[in-house]
Design a protein around this motif. Sequence first.
Motif, PDB file in Angstrom:
ATOM      1  N   HIS A   1      -3.333   4.078   6.571  1.00 48.90           N
ATOM      2  CA  HIS A   1      -2.000   3.773   7.119  1.00 48.90           C
ATOM      3  C   HIS A   1      -2.031   3.868   8.643  1.00 48.90           C
ATOM      4  O   HIS A   1      -1.444   3.033   9.336  1.00 48.90           O
TER       5      HIS A   1
ATOM      6  N   LYS B   1       1.869   7.326  -6.372  1.00 42.96           N
ATOM      7  CA  LYS B   1       0.845   8.306  -6.760  1.00 42.96           C
ATOM      8  C   LYS B   1       1.292   9.728  -6.408  1.00 42.96           C
ATOM      9  O   LYS B   1       1.070  10.661  -7.181  1.00 42.96           O
TER      10      LYS B   1
ATOM     11  N   MET C   1      -5.008  11.124  -0.968  1.00 46.19           N
ATOM     12  CA  MET C   1      -3.818  10.843  -0.151  1.00 46.19           C
ATOM     13  C   MET C   1      -4.161  10.875   1.336  1.00 46.19           C
ATOM     14  O   MET C   1      -3.697  10.033   2.110  1.00 46.19           O
TER      15      MET C   1
ATOM     16  N   HIS D   1       1.002   4.185  -2.759  1.00 43.92           N
ATOM     17  CA  HIS D   1       0.711   5.544  -2.295  1.00 43.92           C
ATOM     18  C   HIS D   1       1.824   6.512  -2.694  1.00 43.92           C
ATOM     19  O   HIS D   1       1.566   7.587  -3.246  1.00 43.92           O
TER      20      HIS D   1
ATOM     21  N   GLU E   1      -5.881   7.717   2.283  1.00 48.09           N
ATOM     22  CA  GLU E   1      -4.906   6.632   2.394  1.00 48.09           C
ATOM     23  C   GLU E   1      -4.070   6.783   3.665  1.00 48.09           C
ATOM     24  O   GLU E   1      -3.717   5.786   4.298  1.00 48.09           O
ATOM     25  N   HIS E   2      -3.773   8.025   4.057  1.00 46.50           N
ATOM     26  CA  HIS E   2      -3.060   8.231   5.322  1.00 46.50           C
ATOM     27  C   HIS E   2      -3.876   7.698   6.496  1.00 46.50           C
ATOM     28  O   HIS E   2      -3.314   7.100   7.426  1.00 46.50           O
TER      29      HIS E   2
ATOM     30  N   GLU F   1       0.820  -1.213   0.000  1.00 46.47           N
ATOM     31  CA  GLU F   1       0.000   0.000   0.000  1.00 46.47           C
ATOM     32  C   GLU F   1       0.852   1.260   0.000  1.00 46.47           C
ATOM     33  O   GLU F   1       0.532   2.236  -0.685  1.00 46.47           O
TER      34      GLU F   1
END
Length: 157
Positions: free
Chosen positions: A101, A70, A94, A67, A97-98, A63
Motif C-alpha cells: 500500500h 482479511k 498484513m 486486505h 500488504e501495508h 487490494e
Amino acid sequence: MTDFTVWKTAPFNAVIDHILQRYHHVHRAQLDELVPLAQKVAAVHADTFPAEVAELLAQMQSELLSHMMKEERVLFPMVGQGVGRGAAMPISVMMHEHDEHDKTIARLRELTNNFDIPAGACGSWTRLYRLAEEMVNDLTDHIYLENEVLFPRVLAS
C-alpha cells in the motif's frame, strides 16, 4: 500524523473497533467516490490527466477491500480471542500488504505531484485530488496505528 497515545494502552477490542469505524468504513466510502471520479476525470481530460491515477485508485480499492476483509474475518477475531503471538503469521501478511500500500501511495503522490491541483483544473479534478489526499493521509495513519501500535502489542501479549 494523528496522536495515537490513547491506543497504546486501550483494550484490543477498543483499538479494533476504532480501526473499523475510523478507517475501514471510511476507506470504503472514500474509494467508492474516488474510483468513478478518477475515471470521469481521466475520460474528460485524457490529454492532460495522468490516466495511471485512475488505474492506481481502482487497484488500491481492490487490494484494500481484500486486505480489510482479511483483517475483519481472520486477524481481528484472532486478536479478540487473545491468541497473542499466535497471530504472528497473519500479522506478517498484513504488514507485507501495508508495504505494498505504501508503494502505491508513493506512486500516487508522484503522479499527482503530491496532489498539487493544476491551474485551471475543473471542479471534479479538484475534488479528486483533495479526496485522494485525504484518503492517503487516512490510510497512512491507519497503517501506522496497526504496524506501530496494535501489532507490536498483540505480539507482546
